[in-house]
Design a protein around this motif. Sequence first.
Motif: not given
Length: 392
Positions: A13, A43, A84
Amino acid sequence: MFIGEKKIARPFRWGIVGGGRTSGVGYKHRLGAMRDNTSFVLKAAAFDLDFARCVDFGKNLNMDEERLYPDYKTMFAEEAKREDGIEAVDIATPNFQHFEVCKAALEAGLHVICEKPLFFKVEEGEEIKKLAEEKGKIVCVTYGFSGFDLLSQMRSMVLNGDIGEVTMVDLRYAHGFACDPTGDKQAEGQKWRVDPAKSGPSFVLGDLSTHTFYMSELICPQLKLKQLLCDRQSFIKSRAPLEDNAYVLMRYENGAVGRMWASAVNAGDMSSQHIRIVGTKASLEWNDMHPDELYYEVQGQPRQTLVRAMDYLNPEALEYERLGALHYTGLIESWSNLYTRFAIAMDAKNRGDEETLKNLVYPDLEHGIDGIRWVTKCVESADKGGVWVDFK
């Protein structure tokens, strides 16, 4: 041949600082990182100091508006709260911001990919090296041309002794796109490059020659630079003290010699980077306008043209070959190869796989520090009137 299948368990990410709509390099970073969605997935971003422009740009890239941030500090803090959150960050800002953003990223527990030249001072590089070791993170440098397949072929041939002992290294990165001084005031990507407060102590030495200097280290890892002599000019007088043209002579520890011509006022020339490595038995020559061809010239024999993707090349030149013979490559293939290697390095670091890191060839923090040292020593030599200075 590499066709994009995953080389690590899952993509990282990834976030980016800078590289927005007015950036000259942001698109290259995004294409390089996301050409294979097995390496990085974008992201989060702090694309621009103008937050409204950042949001507008990010939305046009189909990004989640909640993960577009007004500055890197906010991005690092907010992403750290998410399960995340980003694991790696790209620094695509003007030079003067590299150090502070890199340091903050490492302190936030992120792997780092940074534009070149890395920082202004070797001491800053050493501080970041210590911090990266403490945090167990990787710092990569985007010498974007260095992922071309035939550079790996050159490295392999040099190390195999196919050209004998290297005696001369001839380097050039000289284009003409800064011949018109009006761009210094009008072009977003040019204005900061000719401002010493933002670019650092050099223009073309930092912006151009660091690429080609690293590529010479990549091709000839056994050569260690001992001394250099630099003469630099500001042919557009308003750019002084920053140079738009420079010549560098080099002496290596093994007795080999070299030269570099870096220029942004080489009027009319579109063929920017040329690399010629001369040995006692043969020579190798490559330029980035024809990246799929490598000239191999053995003394007393006809010139041989080695072509990318052919089976007669060494395995190192085929590992990241993407398109097959007859299908032409470009700069984005080079960037994509680099980002794939960056992801492999980060994954290996996370897993404690030092063997992979030892054998992986990519522009790492040590090469970034060499780039800082290169610019610093060139400026020192030129400002002393063009004298020989020790590299280390």
